[in-house]
Scaffold this active site. Structure first.
Site, mmCIF file in Angstrom:
data_model
loop_
_atom_site.group_PDB
_atom_site.id
_atom_site.type_symbol
_atom_site.label_atom_id
_atom_site.label_comp_id
_atom_site.label_asym_id
_atom_site.label_seq_id
_atom_site.Cartn_x
_atom_site.Cartn_y
_atom_site.Cartn_z
ATOM 1 N N CYS A 104 0.852 -1.190 0.000
ATOM 2 C CA CYS A 104 0.000 0.000 0.000
ATOM 3 C C CYS A 104 0.887 1.239 0.000
ATOM 4 O O CYS A 104 2.012 1.198 0.492
ATOM 5 C CB CYS A 104 -0.870 -0.036 1.266
ATOM 6 S SG CYS A 104 -1.913 1.412 1.525
ATOM 7 N N GLY A 105 0.360 2.335 -0.511
ATOM 8 C CA GLY A 105 1.091 3.590 -0.444
ATOM 9 C C GLY A 105 1.372 4.025 0.986
ATOM 10 O O GLY A 105 2.322 4.764 1.245
#
Length: 156
Positions: free
Chosen positions: A33-34
């Site tokens: 995930c970012g």
């Protein structure tokens, strides 16, 4: 919150009742995930406050764009190797939908938590639980774990 028993990332039972008297952050995590670099700030926060009655409990979840595809073993290895995670990590669960884990049903439902209805918006949403085991704050996934809002709560 103390009524729940969950499974840790090594497959052992983790009784949430053992956290009585501590401030707790529950956070749903993902390795792809970012926001994954938040593991670094989570670990920093944990190390700063763990001796002051605070614990973080991480729950890997694959609910958002399949950003946590790994097995528990792969997740544990990733967290340790890349971020030196030392706070308790649980077995992968679902944090929304028809297969929502009972703890997350509690966290997101006012009729159960007595605080508010909410939904898990993305990976790394943070739930702040007081020393009596009650939900007090829901923190956005985009808010850094070392944000002053969280530190002020910890210091209150």
């Amino acid at each position: 919150m103390y009524q729940f028993k969950v499974t840790d990332i090594e497959g052992n039972e983790f009784d949430m009742a053992n956290l009585k008297g501590k401030k707790v952050m529950i956070v749903n995590t993902a390795s792809k995930c970012g926001f994954t670099p938040q593991y670094e700030q989570l670990e920093e926060l944990y190390n700063e406050y763990k001796d002051k009655g605070f614990v973080i409990v991480g729950f890997p979840a694959n609910n958002f764009l399949k950003q946590e595809p790994g097995s528990d073993e792969e997740i544990a290895s990733f967290c340790q190797k890349n971020y030196g995670v030392s706070f308790p990590m649980m077995s992968k669960i679902s944090v929304k939908g028809n297969d929502i884990a009972p703890l997350y049903d509690y966290l997101t439902s006012k009729r159960l938590n007595g605080f508010e209805d909410n939904s898990v918006k993305w990976n790394f949403q943070k739930y702040l639980i007081n020393e009596e085991g009650f939900l007090e704050k829901v923190i956005s996934p985009s808010t850094s774990p070392i944000d002053s809002e969280i530190k002020d709560w910890l210091n209150s």
